[in-house]
Design an enzyme around this catalytic site. Structure first.
Site, PDB file in Angstrom:
ATOM      1  N   ASP A 278     -12.358  11.159   1.095  1.00 58.29           N
ATOM      2  CA  ASP A 278     -11.778  11.085   2.438  1.00 58.29           C
ATOM      3  C   ASP A 278     -10.959  12.316   2.838  1.00 58.29           C
ATOM      4  O   ASP A 278     -10.734  12.545   4.018  1.00 58.29           O
ATOM      5  CB  ASP A 278     -10.885   9.842   2.561  1.00 58.29           C
ATOM      6  CG  ASP A 278     -11.712   8.587   2.745  1.00 58.29           C
ATOM      7  OD1 ASP A 278     -12.830   8.697   3.260  1.00 58.29           O
ATOM      8  OD2 ASP A 278     -11.240   7.505   2.356  1.00 58.29           O
TER       9      ASP A 278
ATOM     10  N   HIS B  43      -8.519   2.184   2.090  1.00 58.98           N
ATOM     11  CA  HIS B  43      -9.971   2.308   1.871  1.00 58.98           C
ATOM     12  C   HIS B  43     -10.508   3.308   2.908  1.00 58.98           C
ATOM     13  O   HIS B  43     -10.061   4.453   2.949  1.00 58.98           O
ATOM     14  CB  HIS B  43     -10.571   0.894   1.985  1.00 58.98           C
ATOM     15  CG  HIS B  43     -11.969   0.722   1.483  1.00 58.98           C
ATOM     16  ND1 HIS B  43     -12.716   1.726   0.939  1.00 58.98           N
ATOM     17  CD2 HIS B  43     -12.780  -0.390   1.459  1.00 58.98           C
ATOM     18  CE1 HIS B  43     -13.911   1.257   0.587  1.00 58.98           C
ATOM     19  NE2 HIS B  43     -13.980  -0.035   0.898  1.00 58.98           N
TER      20      HIS B  43
ATOM     21  N   HIS C  62      -7.682   7.532  -6.814  1.00 66.46           N
ATOM     22  CA  HIS C  62      -8.834   6.633  -6.820  1.00 66.46           C
ATOM     23  C   HIS C  62      -8.644   5.564  -7.881  1.00 66.46           C
ATOM     24  O   HIS C  62      -8.066   5.817  -8.925  1.00 66.46           O
ATOM     25  CB  HIS C  62     -10.136   7.405  -7.080  1.00 66.46           C
ATOM     26  CG  HIS C  62     -11.332   6.668  -6.600  1.00 66.46           C
ATOM     27  ND1 HIS C  62     -11.995   5.773  -7.384  1.00 66.46           N
ATOM     28  CD2 HIS C  62     -11.928   6.638  -5.382  1.00 66.46           C
ATOM     29  CE1 HIS C  62     -12.981   5.238  -6.681  1.00 66.46           C
ATOM     30  NE2 HIS C  62     -12.958   5.746  -5.453  1.00 66.46           N
TER      31      HIS C  62
HETATM   32  N1  CMC Z   1      -0.144   9.444  -3.106  1.00 67.46           N
HETATM   33  C1  CMC Z   1       0.966   9.327  -3.850  1.00 67.46           C
HETATM   34  N2  CMC Z   1       1.022   8.545  -4.957  1.00 67.46           N
HETATM   35  C2  CMC Z   1      -0.088   7.872  -5.292  1.00 67.46           C
HETATM   36  C3  CMC Z   1      -1.279   7.974  -4.566  1.00 67.46           C
HETATM   37  C4  CMC Z   1      -1.278   8.793  -3.432  1.00 67.46           C
HETATM   38  N3  CMC Z   1      -2.370   8.931  -2.687  1.00 67.46           N
HETATM   39  N4  CMC Z   1      -2.221   7.204  -5.141  1.00 67.46           N
HETATM   40  C5  CMC Z   1      -1.651   6.631  -6.194  1.00 67.46           C
HETATM   41  N5  CMC Z   1      -0.360   7.043  -6.287  1.00 67.46           N
HETATM   42  C6  CMC Z   1       0.615   6.656  -7.295  1.00 67.46           C
HETATM   43  C7  CMC Z   1       1.258   5.327  -6.899  1.00 67.46           C
HETATM   44  O1  CMC Z   1       2.398   5.515  -6.114  1.00 67.46           O
HETATM   45  C8  CMC Z   1       1.563   4.745  -8.254  1.00 67.46           C
HETATM   46  O2  CMC Z   1       2.728   5.358  -8.757  1.00 67.46           O
HETATM   47  P1  CMC Z   1       3.803   4.486  -9.606  1.00 67.46           P
HETATM   48  O3  CMC Z   1       3.033   4.000 -10.824  1.00 67.46           O
HETATM   49  O4  CMC Z   1       4.878   5.469  -9.884  1.00 67.46           O
HETATM   50  O5  CMC Z   1       4.205   3.349  -8.704  1.00 67.46           O
HETATM   51  C9  CMC Z   1       0.394   5.205  -9.132  1.00 67.46           C
HETATM   52  O6  CMC Z   1      -0.082   6.408  -8.516  1.00 67.46           O
HETATM   53  C10 CMC Z   1      -0.728   4.188  -9.186  1.00 67.46           C
HETATM   54  O7  CMC Z   1      -1.085   3.812  -7.853  1.00 67.46           O
HETATM   55  P2  CMC Z   1      -1.766   2.445  -7.454  1.00 67.46           P
HETATM   56  O8  CMC Z   1      -1.682   2.264  -5.989  1.00 67.46           O
HETATM   57  O9  CMC Z   1      -1.239   1.327  -8.307  1.00 67.46           O
HETATM   58  O10 CMC Z   1      -3.261   2.725  -7.943  1.00 67.46           O
HETATM   59  P3  CMC Z   1      -4.535   2.086  -7.346  1.00 67.46           P
HETATM   60  O11 CMC Z   1      -5.598   2.232  -8.354  1.00 67.46           O
HETATM   61  O12 CMC Z   1      -4.272   0.714  -6.833  1.00 67.46           O
HETATM   62  O13 CMC Z   1      -4.782   3.050  -6.087  1.00 67.46           O
HETATM   63  C11 CMC Z   1      -5.741   3.975  -4.219  1.00 67.46           C
HETATM   64  C12 CMC Z   1      -5.965   3.543  -5.661  1.00 67.46           C
HETATM   65  C13 CMC Z   1      -6.996   4.685  -3.725  1.00 67.46           C
HETATM   66  C14 CMC Z   1      -5.496   2.735  -3.349  1.00 67.46           C
HETATM   67  C15 CMC Z   1      -4.525   4.922  -4.146  1.00 67.46           C
HETATM   68  O14 CMC Z   1      -4.753   6.070  -4.909  1.00 67.46           O
HETATM   69  C16 CMC Z   1      -4.159   5.269  -2.706  1.00 67.46           C
HETATM   70  O15 CMC Z   1      -3.459   4.509  -2.044  1.00 67.46           O
HETATM   71  N6  CMC Z   1      -4.632   6.448  -2.204  1.00 67.46           N
HETATM   72  C17 CMC Z   1      -4.382   6.809  -0.832  1.00 67.46           C
HETATM   73  C18 CMC Z   1      -5.379   6.112   0.097  1.00 67.46           C
HETATM   74  C19 CMC Z   1      -6.753   6.711  -0.032  1.00 67.46           C
HETATM   75  O16 CMC Z   1      -6.937   7.913  -0.066  1.00 67.46           O
HETATM   76  N7  CMC Z   1      -7.773   5.838  -0.049  1.00 67.46           N
HETATM   77  C20 CMC Z   1      -9.173   6.245  -0.130  1.00 67.46           C
HETATM   78  C21 CMC Z   1      -9.765   5.834  -1.440  1.00 67.46           C
HETATM   79  S1  CMC Z   1     -11.309   6.613  -1.822  1.00 67.46           S
HETATM   80  C22 CMC Z   1     -12.379   6.288  -0.532  1.00 67.46           C
HETATM   81  C23 CMC Z   1     -12.540   4.836  -0.243  1.00 67.46           C
HETATM   82  O17 CMC Z   1     -12.970   4.067  -1.096  1.00 67.46           O
HETATM   83  O18 CMC Z   1     -12.256   4.430   0.865  1.00 67.46           O
END
Ligand code: CMC
Length: 352
Positions: A289, A199, A238
């Protein structure tokens, strides 16, 4: 029942009604009280957005907050080795004991917490000035006048961070509010949730990522390696948006305009290349971010304050949600899908 991976983490679950923010899942737009994030970033000040969030309408001339408070000596006593995020969580809890009679705790916290944080960091009571929070923050931090460009850059980033629907920390705030607990407890919970790297903590990690590369080519090579090792790239992806975060282009433009005056402007090329690789390889886009890390870096803000700045801004959205939740409350109490054992026979201690 939430059973599949797709629905884990409450993904795609509509968890309540709200008239504060529309985080568009279909058209990748963002509206705050009906105003587009582009219009707010173009024309509003952060203080106007705070008013909009708390009051539900734009302020009229002369309506913006003009009160003044003093920084209580007690805030300076929080141990200096705490992280600024831990300080903020502790300070909000402390405020709850010091300001028990405060009729408008949200406004008081939003206007005074930036100065309280900097007073603690510098171990001296700084003046709580009226006017622009962005201007005061930069000038108290650097102890010199900030330029209009620097002030506006920080001001816009605060607008972009102010509110974002039922994200993890806001949902925590609403859950605590729904027990009819107090404002300060809810905000402490929000800060705890925001601190995590998935987050708000992502902006500090995004900076570490960008900063380790000396060139765009080096970044491309390393990012490809990281992706092949299934390493998560901070500042990308996201939960709600699928093709772009509408806040990202706005903050990217600011980063680009600050880069021109920076000695390490190559970092913008590095970031841009990471963006291209992430889209090409994974169809993942930068979230707010990613480029805000560069904006804060070029405003000479230490990395340990990146996530705290997110808090200082999001306080406004959390407060709006706290008020909305309690004004039409229903206890938030979902069900779990039980996956544990059933009907275990009791085994006396001596037989285990
Ligand atoms: N880098 C590499 N792969 C990613 C990323 C990333 N940043 N984000 C998602 N993926 C991949 C993930 O590995 C998964 O692949 P697979 O299906 O092959 O296992 C797929 O995409 C789906 O990911 P998920 O974690 O199940 O999706 P989610 O909706 O739970 O994730 C998220 C959303 C924001 C937690 C994630 O994109 C992430 O961890 N991003 C990096 C952290 C980040 O930048 N956070 C800030 C979010 S926006 C500002 C805020 O609200 O704070």
């Amino acid at each position: 029942m939430i059973t599949t991976k797709k629905r884990g983490g409450l993904a795609n679950v509509v968890a309540g009604d709200s008239n504060i923010c529309l985080c568009g899942a279909t058209d990748e737009s963002l509206l705050i009280r009906g105003y587009s994030i582009e219009d707010l970033a173009q024309s509003a000040t952060f203080e106007e957005v705070v008013f909009l969030l708390l009051a539900g309408r734009l302020p009229k001339r002369g309506e913006l907050f003009e009160g003044s408070y003093e920084v209580d000596e007690l805030f300076l006593k929080v141990p200096q080795n705490a992280s600024p995020m831990d300080f903020l969580r502790t300070a909000v809890s402390l405020a709850g004991t010091l300001w028990a009679d405060e009729p408008n705790p949200a406004l008081r916290l939003i206007t005074s917490l930036p100065t309280i944080l900097l007073s603690w960091m510098k171990q001296k009571k700084l003046p709580l000035k009226r006017g622009s929070i962005a201007k005061n923050f930069l000038e108290l931090l650097h102890e010199k006048e900030a330029t209009a460009k620097q002030i506006r850059a920080l001001d816009i980033s605060l607008i972009l961070y102010s509110e974002h629907e039922f994200n993890a920390s806001t949902f925590v705030v609403r859950t605590i509010a729904s027990t009819m607990s107090d404002y300060y407890s809810a905000i402490c919970g929000g800060i705890g949730a925001l601190a995590g790297p998935l987050h708000g903590g992502a902006n500090e990690r995004a900076y570490d990522l960008i900063h380790q590369f000396k060139s765009a080519d080096e970044a491309e090579k390393k990012i490809l390696e990281m992706l092949s090792q299934k390493i998560r790239i901070m500042g990308f992806g996201h939960r709600v948006y699928t093709t772009k975060d509408p806040r990202s282009d706005i903050i990217k433009n600011i980063a680009q305009s600050l880069a021109s005056a920076a000695s390490d402007s190559y970092l913008f090329e590095v970031a841009n290349r990471i963006e291209e690789v992430m889209w090409h390889e994974k169809m993942l886009f930068p979230n707010l971010d990613f480029y805000s890390a560069l904006v804060y870096h070029w405003l000479d803000i230490p990395k340990s304050l990146f996530t705290p700045l997110f808090v200082l801004s999001r306080l406004s959205g959390w407060s709006a949600h706290f008020i909305e939740q309690q004004s039409n409350n229903k206890l938030i109490r979902p069900l779990s899908n039980y996956t544990g054992p059933k009907h275990q026979p009791w085994i006396p201690l001596e037989e285990r």
